[in-house]
Design an enzyme around this catalytic site. Sequence first.
Site, PDB file in Angstrom:
ATOM      1  N   HIS A 251       0.848  -1.185   0.000  1.00 27.66           N
ATOM      2  CA  HIS A 251       0.000   0.000   0.000  1.00 27.66           C
ATOM      3  C   HIS A 251       0.886   1.238   0.000  1.00 27.66           C
ATOM      4  O   HIS A 251       1.957   1.231   0.609  1.00 27.66           O
ATOM      5  CB  HIS A 251      -0.910   0.017   1.235  1.00 27.66           C
ATOM      6  CG  HIS A 251      -2.073   0.939   1.088  1.00 27.66           C
ATOM      7  ND1 HIS A 251      -1.990   2.280   1.382  1.00 27.66           N
ATOM      8  CD2 HIS A 251      -3.336   0.717   0.633  1.00 27.66           C
ATOM      9  CE1 HIS A 251      -3.160   2.840   1.113  1.00 27.66           C
ATOM     10  NE2 HIS A 251      -3.991   1.925   0.662  1.00 27.66           N
ATOM     11  N   ASP A 302      -8.171  -5.077   0.240  1.00 31.67           N
ATOM     12  CA  ASP A 302      -8.709  -5.892  -0.846  1.00 31.67           C
ATOM     13  C   ASP A 302      -8.494  -7.385  -0.623  1.00 31.67           C
ATOM     14  O   ASP A 302      -9.306  -8.206  -1.073  1.00 31.67           O
ATOM     15  CB  ASP A 302      -8.088  -5.483  -2.185  1.00 31.67           C
ATOM     16  CG  ASP A 302      -8.794  -4.279  -2.781  1.00 31.67           C
ATOM     17  OD1 ASP A 302      -9.973  -4.073  -2.438  1.00 31.67           O
ATOM     18  OD2 ASP A 302      -8.168  -3.557  -3.560  1.00 31.67           O
TER      19      ASP A 302
HETATM   20  N1  ACO Z   1       3.623  -7.935  -4.447  1.00 32.04           N
HETATM   21  C1  ACO Z   1       4.954  -8.021  -4.563  1.00 32.04           C
HETATM   22  N2  ACO Z   1       5.773  -6.976  -4.448  1.00 32.04           N
HETATM   23  C2  ACO Z   1       5.211  -5.788  -4.186  1.00 32.04           C
HETATM   24  C3  ACO Z   1       3.824  -5.621  -4.032  1.00 32.04           C
HETATM   25  C4  ACO Z   1       3.025  -6.762  -4.181  1.00 32.04           C
HETATM   26  N3  ACO Z   1       1.695  -6.684  -4.049  1.00 32.04           N
HETATM   27  N4  ACO Z   1       3.560  -4.340  -3.758  1.00 32.04           N
HETATM   28  C5  ACO Z   1       4.718  -3.706  -3.753  1.00 32.04           C
HETATM   29  N5  ACO Z   1       5.727  -4.579  -4.003  1.00 32.04           N
HETATM   30  C6  ACO Z   1       7.148  -4.287  -4.064  1.00 32.04           C
HETATM   31  C7  ACO Z   1       7.508  -3.594  -5.382  1.00 32.04           C
HETATM   32  O1  ACO Z   1       7.806  -4.539  -6.383  1.00 32.04           O
HETATM   33  C8  ACO Z   1       8.660  -2.763  -4.971  1.00 32.04           C
HETATM   34  O2  ACO Z   1       9.781  -3.621  -4.836  1.00 32.04           O
HETATM   35  P1  ACO Z   1      11.250  -3.121  -5.241  1.00 32.04           P
HETATM   36  O3  ACO Z   1      11.531  -1.934  -4.381  1.00 32.04           O
HETATM   37  O4  ACO Z   1      12.080  -4.319  -4.970  1.00 32.04           O
HETATM   38  O5  ACO Z   1      11.125  -2.760  -6.710  1.00 32.04           O
HETATM   39  C9  ACO Z   1       8.284  -2.297  -3.568  1.00 32.04           C
HETATM   40  O6  ACO Z   1       7.456  -3.317  -3.041  1.00 32.04           O
HETATM   41  C10 ACO Z   1       7.562  -0.953  -3.544  1.00 32.04           C
HETATM   42  O7  ACO Z   1       6.381  -1.105  -4.339  1.00 32.04           O
HETATM   43  P2  ACO Z   1       5.721   0.038  -5.217  1.00 32.04           P
HETATM   44  O8  ACO Z   1       4.797  -0.603  -6.199  1.00 32.04           O
HETATM   45  O9  ACO Z   1       6.784   0.951  -5.761  1.00 32.04           O
HETATM   46  O10 ACO Z   1       4.934   0.805  -4.085  1.00 32.04           O
HETATM   47  P3  ACO Z   1       3.788   1.832  -4.321  1.00 32.04           P
HETATM   48  O11 ACO Z   1       3.583   2.576  -3.057  1.00 32.04           O
HETATM   49  O12 ACO Z   1       4.030   2.625  -5.559  1.00 32.04           O
HETATM   50  O13 ACO Z   1       2.547   0.877  -4.664  1.00 32.04           O
HETATM   51  C11 ACO Z   1       0.680  -0.510  -4.616  1.00 32.04           C
HETATM   52  C12 ACO Z   1       1.492   0.561  -3.857  1.00 32.04           C
HETATM   53  C13 ACO Z   1       0.385  -0.022  -6.026  1.00 32.04           C
HETATM   54  C14 ACO Z   1      -0.644  -0.722  -3.886  1.00 32.04           C
HETATM   55  C15 ACO Z   1       1.493  -1.812  -4.665  1.00 32.04           C
HETATM   56  O14 ACO Z   1       1.786  -2.258  -3.362  1.00 32.04           O
HETATM   57  C16 ACO Z   1       0.798  -2.899  -5.467  1.00 32.04           C
HETATM   58  O15 ACO Z   1       0.912  -2.915  -6.691  1.00 32.04           O
HETATM   59  N6  ACO Z   1       0.022  -3.820  -4.777  1.00 32.04           N
HETATM   60  C17 ACO Z   1      -0.744  -4.816  -5.478  1.00 32.04           C
HETATM   61  C18 ACO Z   1      -2.072  -4.233  -5.978  1.00 32.04           C
HETATM   62  C19 ACO Z   1      -3.077  -4.042  -4.853  1.00 32.04           C
HETATM   63  O16 ACO Z   1      -3.253  -4.915  -4.006  1.00 32.04           O
HETATM   64  N7  ACO Z   1      -3.778  -2.888  -4.884  1.00 32.04           N
HETATM   65  C20 ACO Z   1      -4.811  -2.579  -3.912  1.00 32.04           C
HETATM   66  C21 ACO Z   1      -4.435  -1.332  -3.133  1.00 32.04           C
HETATM   67  S1  ACO Z   1      -5.496  -1.106  -1.725  1.00 32.04           S
HETATM   68  C22 ACO Z   1      -6.970  -0.524  -2.323  1.00 32.04           C
HETATM   69  O17 ACO Z   1      -7.080  -0.008  -3.429  1.00 32.04           O
HETATM   70  C23 ACO Z   1      -8.192  -0.710  -1.394  1.00 32.04           C
END
Ligand code: ACO
Length: 360
Positions: A251, A302
């Site tokens: 998140h 979620d």
């Molecule tokens: N699975 C695996 N790795 C992840 C995940 C995940 N779900 N989420 C983040 N990471 C990793 C990224 O790959 C990144 O790793 P790195 O630094 O080695 O490259 C690091 O954690 C940071 O992740 P970002 O995507 O840059 O973080 P950001 O704050 O931009 O993204 C987000 C947040 C988009 C929610 C992300 O965690 C994600 O894509 N999650 C999966 C989708 C999801 O569940 N969305 C629902 C959000 S809650 C809602 O809407 C109610």
Amino acid sequence: MEPIVVPKGLDGVIVDDSAICTADSDNGTLIYRGYSAVELAEKASFEQTAYLIVYGKLPGRNELAEFSQFLKKNEEPDSNTKKIMALINKDTAVIDLMRSVVSLVPTNETKQDRVLLEIAAKMPHIAADGYRLINGAAPLPSISGTYAERFYYQLTGKNDAEAAKYLEKLLILYMEHEMNASTFALRVTASTLADPRAALTTALATIKGPLHGGANDQILNYIVKMDTKDEAVKFVDDRLARKEKIMGFGHRIYKKVDPRAQFMKKELDALSRLKHTEKLYDIAAAIEETVWDRKKLPANLDFYAALIMHLLGIDHVFYTPIFASSRSFGWAAHYLEQVGNNKLIRPDSRYIGPTGLKLR
Ligand code: ACO
């Protein structure tokens, strides 16, 4: 004025003041208009919380009755909108149908708050009637009851107050989350002084993405295939080894704990005992534990929401539309806050393309 360079994705940037909601990453708390969102989910109704979010205070008895009546009175789309929905292609995703229908659904109201609420009130029926109509079935009749009971009936055809109570708590926690992507998109549209319908359409288009509201539709794909905790651990390790994201984790704000997810985890525990599906809970908990162990990423709302909706017998095609229907009350509050103290949202970009090219 010297330009300010902000982090990519506006990560950590405050773009405006807001009195609607705040999420605290360190303590894992979520506050709606001064009240704990989790406490509201435990003790308040959907209608009370929606009124609080939109108008900034809990409703008195008469205000609540009038508000609830307004939502009930406006829940059904008009007959022309139903005719249009019946013409939409069968393969259309329900969230796409909602986006398109909301962009043209007529309203009877003129005051902005009422227009927003009138459209928000219709979202459950637009999703459920629309899904049935594009699949050649007749919409279900409207029933009496609370917003959550009526919504649950439209989703499942079952009049079940106990199941609707689980849905109601989830709807309350889905309702608002400060400057998330769909709300920010809505505020950009509102800042141009476009009308409420245009702004809600923007928000519906934005919530669809799998990094935002579309995540909940992808969680069952992996979890229901698992039989043991070992499979859950292997699934997480394989995914991470392939550098693939696991939907329902991570998140932008919550880096340690998402309070909404932890509340719904307890609800899932209770519901799976009731339904004798404890295995699902155990597998979910094992996935959560393994993702935290390997990547220090918390489960987000979620993840547990999808499992709750699954146990409530709700078709996965409705998961993102359910989120959007509830969030439409949060969007209404943000629309009103934006236009109430408006400045056009129009950032700048740093040009990295070529200059000086000549036409031959
Ligand atoms: N699975 C695996 N790795 C992840 C995940 C995940 N779900 N989420 C983040 N990471 C990793 C990224 O790959 C990144 O790793 P790195 O630094 O080695 O490259 C690091 O954690 C940071 O992740 P970002 O995507 O840059 O973080 P950001 O704050 O931009 O993204 C987000 C947040 C988009 C929610 C992300 O965690 C994600 O894509 N999650 C999966 C989708 C999801 O569940 N969305 C629902 C959000 S809650 C809602 O809407 C109610």
